[in-house]
Design a protein around this motif. Structure first.
Motif, PDB file in Angstrom:
ATOM      1  N   SER A  68      11.528   3.920   6.189  1.00 53.19           N
ATOM      2  CA  SER A  68      10.832   4.054   7.377  1.00 53.19           C
ATOM      3  C   SER A  68       9.493   3.194   7.297  1.00 53.19           C
ATOM      4  O   SER A  68       8.925   3.158   6.233  1.00 53.19           O
ATOM      5  CB  SER A  68      10.555   5.135   8.040  1.00 53.19           C
ATOM      6  N   GLU A  69       9.051   2.516   8.381  1.00 55.30           N
ATOM      7  CA  GLU A  69       7.513   1.882   8.184  1.00 55.30           C
ATOM      8  C   GLU A  69       6.367   2.839   7.791  1.00 55.30           C
ATOM      9  O   GLU A  69       5.459   2.452   6.974  1.00 55.30           O
ATOM     10  CB  GLU A  69       7.174   1.259   9.360  1.00 55.30           C
ATOM     11  N   THR A  70       6.550   4.147   8.294  1.00 53.65           N
ATOM     12  CA  THR A  70       5.533   5.119   7.727  1.00 53.65           C
ATOM     13  C   THR A  70       5.498   5.241   6.321  1.00 53.65           C
ATOM     14  O   THR A  70       4.621   5.490   5.701  1.00 53.65           O
ATOM     15  CB  THR A  70       5.841   6.560   8.486  1.00 53.65           C
ATOM     16  N   GLU A  71       6.823   5.417   5.779  1.00 53.73           N
ATOM     17  CA  GLU A  71       7.149   5.626   4.470  1.00 53.73           C
ATOM     18  C   GLU A  71       6.356   4.528   3.598  1.00 53.73           C
ATOM     19  O   GLU A  71       5.757   4.718   2.449  1.00 53.73           O
ATOM     20  CB  GLU A  71       8.453   5.881   3.884  1.00 53.73           C
ATOM     21  N   GLN A  73       4.135   2.194   4.583  1.00 51.62           N
ATOM     22  CA  GLN A  73       2.588   2.522   4.843  1.00 51.62           C
ATOM     23  C   GLN A  73       1.889   3.749   3.773  1.00 51.62           C
ATOM     24  O   GLN A  73       1.004   3.357   3.047  1.00 51.62           O
ATOM     25  CB  GLN A  73       2.158   3.054   6.233  1.00 51.62           C
ATOM     26  N   MET A  74       2.549   4.879   3.689  1.00 49.12           N
ATOM     27  CA  MET A  74       2.180   5.684   2.671  1.00 49.12           C
ATOM     28  C   MET A  74       2.389   5.476   1.535  1.00 49.12           C
ATOM     29  O   MET A  74       1.251   5.612   0.699  1.00 49.12           O
ATOM     30  CB  MET A  74       2.956   7.148   3.136  1.00 49.12           C
ATOM     31  N   GLU A  75       3.240   4.705   0.904  1.00 46.22           N
ATOM     32  CA  GLU A  75       3.503   4.215  -0.249  1.00 46.22           C
ATOM     33  C   GLU A  75       2.211   3.250  -0.641  1.00 46.22           C
ATOM     34  O   GLU A  75       1.542   3.295  -1.828  1.00 46.22           O
ATOM     35  CB  GLU A  75       4.648   3.534  -0.501  1.00 46.22           C
ATOM     36  N   LYS A  78      -1.157   5.130  -0.719  1.00 46.25           N
ATOM     37  CA  LYS A  78      -1.270   5.854  -2.306  1.00 46.25           C
ATOM     38  C   LYS A  78      -1.568   4.903  -3.326  1.00 46.25           C
ATOM     39  O   LYS A  78      -2.320   5.212  -4.194  1.00 46.25           O
ATOM     40  CB  LYS A  78       0.237   6.577  -2.576  1.00 46.25           C
TER      41      LYS A  78
END
Length: 94
Positions: A68-71, A73-75, A78
């Motif tokens: 997902s786009e959220t994943e 962005q989180m990566e 990080k």
């Protein structure tokens, strides 16, 4: 104190001030170089984080599981924060 002694003391004082100014200028030049190097490294880190996210997305699409786009962005976040947290002198306490 004689005039000659005052002249010598004044000359020594001026020499000392000159040396301190040279040391300060050299330290400022080193600081500017370090800031430029840090900016270049941060830009390279950002580029690599974007490339990493792109490759993860590509791998995910090949396996049928697109992150997902959220994943993504989180990566990327990080990847940007970990070097800052591990760098001495940079962070909340600086």
């Amino acid at each position: 104190m004689s005039d000659e002694a005052e002249t010598i003391a004044t000359r020594l004082w001026r020499d000392r001030i000159g040396i301190r100014e040279q040391e300060r200028d050299a330290a400022l030049a080193r600081a500017r170089q370090a800031e430029e190097k840090l900016a270049a490294l941060m830009a390279e880190n950002d580029r690599l984080a974007r490339e990493n996210a792109r490759l993860r997305m590509q791998i995910g699409s090949e396996t049928g599981q697109a992150p997902s786009e959220t994943e993504l962005q989180m990566e990327a976040l990080k990847g940007a924060l970990l070097p800052l947290l591990s760098s001495p002198g940079i962070g909340l306490n600086a």
